[in-house]
Scaffold this motif. Structure first.
Motif, short mmCIF file in Angstrom:
data_model
loop_
_atom_site.label_atom_id
_atom_site.label_comp_id
_atom_site.label_asym_id
_atom_site.label_seq_id
_atom_site.Cartn_x
_atom_site.Cartn_y
_atom_site.Cartn_z
N ALA A 153 0.83 -1.21 0.00
CA ALA A 153 0.00 0.00 0.00
C ALA A 153 0.86 1.26 0.00
O ALA A 153 0.45 2.29 -0.54
CB ALA A 153 -0.93 0.00 1.20
N ALA A 154 2.05 1.18 0.60
CA ALA A 154 2.94 2.34 0.63
C ALA A 154 3.44 2.72 -0.75
O ALA A 154 3.90 3.85 -0.96
CB ALA A 154 4.12 2.06 1.55
N LEU A 155 3.35 1.79 -1.70
CA LEU A 155 3.83 2.05 -3.06
C LEU A 155 2.69 2.16 -4.06
O LEU A 155 2.90 2.07 -5.26
CB LEU A 155 4.80 0.94 -3.49
CG LEU A 155 6.04 0.75 -2.61
CD1 LEU A 155 6.85 -0.44 -3.08
CD2 LEU A 155 6.89 2.01 -2.63
N LYS A 156 1.45 2.35 -3.55
CA LYS A 156 0.28 2.48 -4.42
C LYS A 156 -0.33 3.86 -4.29
O LYS A 156 -0.04 4.61 -3.35
CB LYS A 156 -0.80 1.45 -4.02
CG LYS A 156 -0.46 -0.01 -4.28
CD LYS A 156 -1.65 -0.86 -3.83
CE LYS A 156 -1.42 -2.33 -4.02
NZ LYS A 156 -2.58 -3.14 -3.58
N PHE B 238 -5.26 -5.86 -1.85
CA PHE B 238 -4.35 -7.00 -1.80
C PHE B 238 -3.59 -7.23 -3.12
O PHE B 238 -2.80 -8.15 -3.21
CB PHE B 238 -5.12 -8.28 -1.45
CG PHE B 238 -5.77 -8.23 -0.10
CD1 PHE B 238 -5.02 -8.46 1.05
CD2 PHE B 238 -7.12 -7.94 0.04
CE1 PHE B 238 -5.61 -8.41 2.31
CE2 PHE B 238 -7.71 -7.89 1.29
CZ PHE B 238 -6.96 -8.12 2.43
N SER B 239 -3.84 -6.40 -4.10
CA SER B 239 -3.16 -6.58 -5.39
C SER B 239 -1.79 -5.93 -5.37
O SER B 239 -1.51 -5.04 -4.56
CB SER B 239 -4.00 -5.96 -6.51
OG SER B 239 -4.11 -4.56 -6.33
N LEU B 240 -0.94 -6.37 -6.29
CA LEU B 240 0.38 -5.77 -6.43
C LEU B 240 0.23 -4.39 -7.07
O LEU B 240 -0.67 -4.16 -7.87
CB LEU B 240 1.27 -6.65 -7.30
CG LEU B 240 1.67 -8.01 -6.71
CD1 LEU B 240 2.42 -8.83 -7.75
CD2 LEU B 240 2.50 -7.84 -5.46
N PRO B 241 1.11 -3.44 -6.71
CA PRO B 241 1.02 -2.11 -7.33
C PRO B 241 1.33 -2.17 -8.82
O PRO B 241 2.25 -2.87 -9.25
CB PRO B 241 2.06 -1.30 -6.56
CG PRO B 241 2.99 -2.29 -5.97
CD PRO B 241 2.19 -3.53 -5.71
N SER B 242 0.55 -1.44 -9.60
CA SER B 242 0.79 -1.39 -11.04
C SER B 242 2.09 -0.67 -11.37
O SER B 242 2.76 -0.98 -12.35
CB SER B 242 -0.38 -0.70 -11.74
OG SER B 242 -0.55 0.62 -11.22
N PHE C 283 -8.17 1.45 -2.89
CA PHE C 283 -9.62 1.29 -2.82
C PHE C 283 -10.11 0.20 -3.75
O PHE C 283 -11.03 -0.55 -3.43
CB PHE C 283 -10.31 2.61 -3.18
CG PHE C 283 -10.37 3.59 -2.04
CD1 PHE C 283 -11.09 3.29 -0.89
CD2 PHE C 283 -9.71 4.80 -2.11
CE1 PHE C 283 -11.14 4.18 0.17
CE2 PHE C 283 -9.75 5.70 -1.06
CZ PHE C 283 -10.47 5.39 0.08
N LYS C 284 -9.47 0.08 -4.91
CA LYS C 284 -9.90 -0.90 -5.90
C LYS C 284 -9.62 -2.32 -5.44
O LYS C 284 -10.49 -3.20 -5.49
CB LYS C 284 -9.22 -0.63 -7.23
CG LYS C 284 -9.67 -1.53 -8.36
CD LYS C 284 -8.98 -1.15 -9.67
CE LYS C 284 -9.43 -2.06 -10.80
NZ LYS C 284 -8.76 -1.71 -12.08
N ASP C 285 -8.39 -2.57 -4.99
CA ASP C 285 -8.01 -3.91 -4.52
C ASP C 285 -6.81 -3.77 -3.60
O ASP C 285 -5.67 -3.65 -4.06
CB ASP C 285 -7.67 -4.82 -5.70
CG ASP C 285 -7.45 -6.27 -5.25
OD1 ASP C 285 -7.53 -6.52 -4.03
OD2 ASP C 285 -7.21 -7.13 -6.10
#
Length: 274
Positions: free
Chosen positions: A31-34, A44-48, A40-42
């Motif tokens: 989350a620190a890199l998103k 638990f997903s990896l940052p794009s 909000f979208k996901d």
């Protein structure tokens, strides 16, 4: 086959609990890199894309560089004071015989039963009379005093169980009592000292109520207190808040990784001796 099945089940359970323990940390680091939208979208997903600017902004705009310095200024003297005094007192209570030793030791143990909330108001007025409020000493001295009961209890138990023959042999060779402590007993107490360092560092680094009461100036805020004001200012920017939490927790993780082997030895020493 039963042994293999049992071992497989044991390690599967351990891996499961390890994943449960580290998942919040990994989610926080991601989350620190998103951006807030990605969280909000996901969550638990990896940052794009890796948004390192969150960490940079938390470090500069959020003044985490100043808060980190304040935490270091408070934590290092506190840990050093608690560890040093606990080792001396623990050795005295565990190895030496003197009048009233048990009574004094039990008086120290009473400190484990006294919550900070019950003494924070009189302590505030005492620090005010001593003109220490608004200085680093208003946090350091009470933190040392509150950390000593556990530290003395831990070190006394460890020193008490060390072989007496080692100290007797050193005295026969002409070593003074201080020399026995510094050259023989203290090196053997490395696991217990490491355990105390990790615990006291964690407690002091995460302290919140004490600096909130005694360090009322913005320039003196440690990380735990600065993080509260930072998260209140950037409530909706979850990426930036996660970056601040990441910066605040990294020192704890580093300290544990550095002392983990000695820390585990210190935790299991009593069980192994028993």
């Amino acid at each position: 086959m039963r042994k293999i099945a049992f071992e497989s089940l044991k390690y599967a359970i351990l891996i499961l609990f390890a994943l449960i323990a580290i998942t919040p940390i990994i989610v926080m680091w991601m989350a620190a890199l998103k951006t807030s939208g990605e969280i909000f979208k996901d969550p638990f997903s990896l940052p794009s894309a890796l948004h390192w600017e969150n960490l940079v902004k938390a470090w500069t705009v959020g003044r985490f560089n100043k808060y980190l310095g304040n935490s270091i200024i408070v934590t290092i003297p506190t840990v050093a004071g608690v560890v040093g005094l606990s080792c001396l007192a623990g050795y005295a209570f565990g190895r030496l015989k003197f009048f009233g030793s048990k009574v004094i030791f039990y008086i120290f143990l009473l400190g484990l039963m006294v919550p900070f909330q019950s003494i924070m108001i009189p302590m505030y007025y005492d620090l005010q009379k001593l003109k220490l409020l608004g200085s680093y000493w208003a946090m350091i001295l009470p933190a040392i005093a509150l950390g000593l009961p556990f530290g003395i209890f831990l070190m006394q138990a460890f020193f008490r169980d060390l072989p007496a023959e080692l100290a007797d042999a050193a005295r026969v060779d002409g070593c003074s009592e201080l020399g026995v402590f510094l050259k023989i007993m203290l090196p053997l107490a490395g696991p217990a000292v490491s355990t105390l360092v990790v615990f006291q560092f964690m407690w002091t680094w995460n302290a919140f109520l004490m600096p909130l009461l005694f360090l009322n100036e913005e320039t003196l805020r440690p990380l735990s207190l600065g993080l509260m004001f930072f998260s209140g200012r950037y409530t909706m920017n979850y990426g930036l808040v996660a970056a601040g939490v990441t910066l605040a927790t990294l020192p704890l993780i580093v300290i544990y990784l550095l002392f983990q082997r000695q820390f585990m030895r210190g935790l299991t020493a009593g069980a192994l001796k028993g």
